[in-house]
Design an enzyme around this catalytic site. Structure first.
Site, PDB file in Angstrom:
ATOM      1  N   HIS A  23       0.858  -1.194   0.000  1.00 14.23           N
ATOM      2  CA  HIS A  23       0.000   0.000   0.000  1.00 14.23           C
ATOM      3  C   HIS A  23       0.890   1.239   0.000  1.00 14.23           C
ATOM      4  O   HIS A  23       2.107   1.135   0.149  1.00 14.23           O
ATOM      5  CB  HIS A  23      -0.974  -0.027   1.181  1.00 14.23           C
ATOM      6  CG  HIS A  23      -0.328   0.104   2.532  1.00 14.23           C
ATOM      7  ND1 HIS A  23       0.613  -0.788   2.996  1.00 14.23           N
ATOM      8  CD2 HIS A  23      -0.502   1.015   3.520  1.00 14.23           C
ATOM      9  CE1 HIS A  23       0.983  -0.428   4.211  1.00 14.23           C
ATOM     10  NE2 HIS A  23       0.327   0.675   4.541  1.00 14.23           N
ATOM     11  N   HIS A  38       1.307   3.898   2.040  1.00 11.61           N
ATOM     12  CA  HIS A  38       1.737   4.694   3.195  1.00 11.61           C
ATOM     13  C   HIS A  38       3.248   4.874   3.167  1.00 11.61           C
ATOM     14  O   HIS A  38       3.990   3.999   2.725  1.00 11.61           O
ATOM     15  CB  HIS A  38       1.284   4.036   4.503  1.00 11.61           C
ATOM     16  CG  HIS A  38      -0.195   4.178   4.735  1.00 11.61           C
ATOM     17  ND1 HIS A  38      -0.906   3.391   5.597  1.00 11.61           N
ATOM     18  CD2 HIS A  38      -1.092   5.037   4.188  1.00 11.61           C
ATOM     19  CE1 HIS A  38      -2.183   3.760   5.579  1.00 11.61           C
ATOM     20  NE2 HIS A  38      -2.328   4.751   4.724  1.00 11.61           N
ATOM     21  N   ASP A  54       5.697   4.777   5.234  1.00 12.05           N
ATOM     22  CA  ASP A  54       6.652   3.832   5.848  1.00 12.05           C
ATOM     23  C   ASP A  54       6.867   2.590   4.989  1.00 12.05           C
ATOM     24  O   ASP A  54       7.680   1.731   5.328  1.00 12.05           O
ATOM     25  CB  ASP A  54       6.245   3.456   7.292  1.00 12.05           C
ATOM     26  CG  ASP A  54       4.858   2.841   7.404  1.00 12.05           C
ATOM     27  OD1 ASP A  54       3.941   3.266   6.679  1.00 12.05           O
ATOM     28  OD2 ASP A  54       4.675   1.922   8.239  1.00 12.05           O
TER      29      ASP A  54
HETATM   30 ZN    ZN Z   1      -0.181   1.559   6.490  1.00  9.81          ZN
HETATM   31 ZN    ZN Z   2       2.944   0.547   7.982  1.00 10.18          ZN
END
Ligand code: ZN
Ligand code: ZN
Length: 316
Positions: free
Chosen positions: A61, A63, A65
């Site tokens: 995904h 995000h 990080d």
């Molecule tokens: Zn996430």
């Molecule tokens: Zn994460």
């Protein structure tokens, strides 16, 4: 057999001991990088794996990080010429952000140093060859477009050496032909069919990776009978409300999924700094016995019947 290497096992921000999400799956000539958090290129170097053939990147995904490391990786590839083409697979939402990061921030109009293919993922089979099938399946998490990945070695029929010995088949090309499903003729004219020396089909090893995940609903089917399940366990049950609010799992929820899905071994990752590793493991083991809380640079071999554990020593 698959080899799985954890390069980063921390949630949201790195800690002294844990880097941000990144993993390598190796199978025969294939190497996949799953997620690429900030600092991944150094983790790759420290793992001793190197960049060669690491040209397929699967992103769970978008995000930060899980994707910021792509920027550094691309700039390094520009100098080291380790690969000549880079495939980045992700949901359209994540690819949009990755496009901004690579083409907006890193390249700013310059030509990419290697061919970069941004490939949108939809649920279903994303790669298939005679030995391997890779499927993507949707996962619920904060925001849009999160996917899990199931790697499955194609079923094969084992070669029965006792039968071959009974038939006085010499070692070498004759046995190899039969093992690959072709009939052979012996020097005395006898014809041997593959069915005489091949056992019933056995399914291959199955490895499932789920990154960040807010609910296990609907994951029992894609995780079913996985020999190895890698999944996040960001929180403990005592913080179940935080887990719900941020779209993450507790160790107990991850273990329940493993128990419901008939998983062989459970590997927990995306660990929050707020807990001790033993707390995560103990909570999961109350529900499911075969649990490992992964550490950076842990390497596991995932075989059909289970997994073997080996640790790589890393010098600081
Ligand atoms: Zn996430
Ligand atoms: Zn994460």
């Amino acid at each position: 057999m698959f080899e799985f290497i954890f390069l980063g096992t921390s949630a949201s921000a790195p800690s002294v001991h844990r880097g941000l999400s990144a993993n390598i799956v190796s199978f025969r000539d294939y190497r996949f990088l799953i997620d690429c958090g900030e600092g991944t290129q150094r983790q790759i170097l420290r793992s001793g794996v190197g960049f060669r053939r690491l040209n397929r990147i699967l992103i769970t995904h978008g995000h930060l990080d899980h994707i910021l490391g792509l920027a550094g990786l691309l700039s390094t590839f520009a100098r080291w010429e380790a690969v000549d083409q880079l495939q980045i697979w992700a949901s359209p939402w994540a690819l949009d952000r990755i496009h901004d990061l690579l083409f907006g921030v890193v390249l700013r109009g310059a030509r990419p140093p290697v061919q970069v293919d941004l490939i949108p993922i939809e649920a279903g089979t994303i790669l298939e060859d005679p030995d391997l099938r890779l499927e993507a399946f949707p996962v619920r998490h904060r925001g849009k477009g999160t996917f899990g990945f199931a790697f499955e070695q194609t079923a094969h029929r084992p070669f029965l050496t006792e039968r071959a010995a009974e038939l006085n088949l010499p070692e070498g090309p004759i046995r190899r032909e039969l093992a690959s499903g072709r009939p052979v003729q012996l020097p005395d004219g006898t014809e041997i069919q593959p069915d005489q020396v091949l056992g019933p089909p056995r399914r291959g090893a199955r490895l499932v990776h789920v990154g960040d995940c807010g609910s296990t609903k609907g994951l029992q089917e894609p995780c079913s009978e996985a020999d190895g399940l890698v999944i996040e366990a960001t929180y403990l049950e005592s913080d179940a409300e935080l887990a719900r609010n941020f779209g993450h799992l507790t160790a107990r929820q991850a273990a329940e999924l493993a128990a419901e899905s008939g998983v062989g071994h459970l590997y927990l990752t995306h660990i929050s700094r707020r807990y001790r590793e033993s707390q995560i493991r103990d909570e999961a083991q109350e529900v499911f016995p075969n649990v490992t809380v992964a550490r950076d640079f842990d390497r596991f071999r995932i075989r059909r019947s289970g997994a073997e554990i080996d640790h790589i020593e890393v010098e600081d």
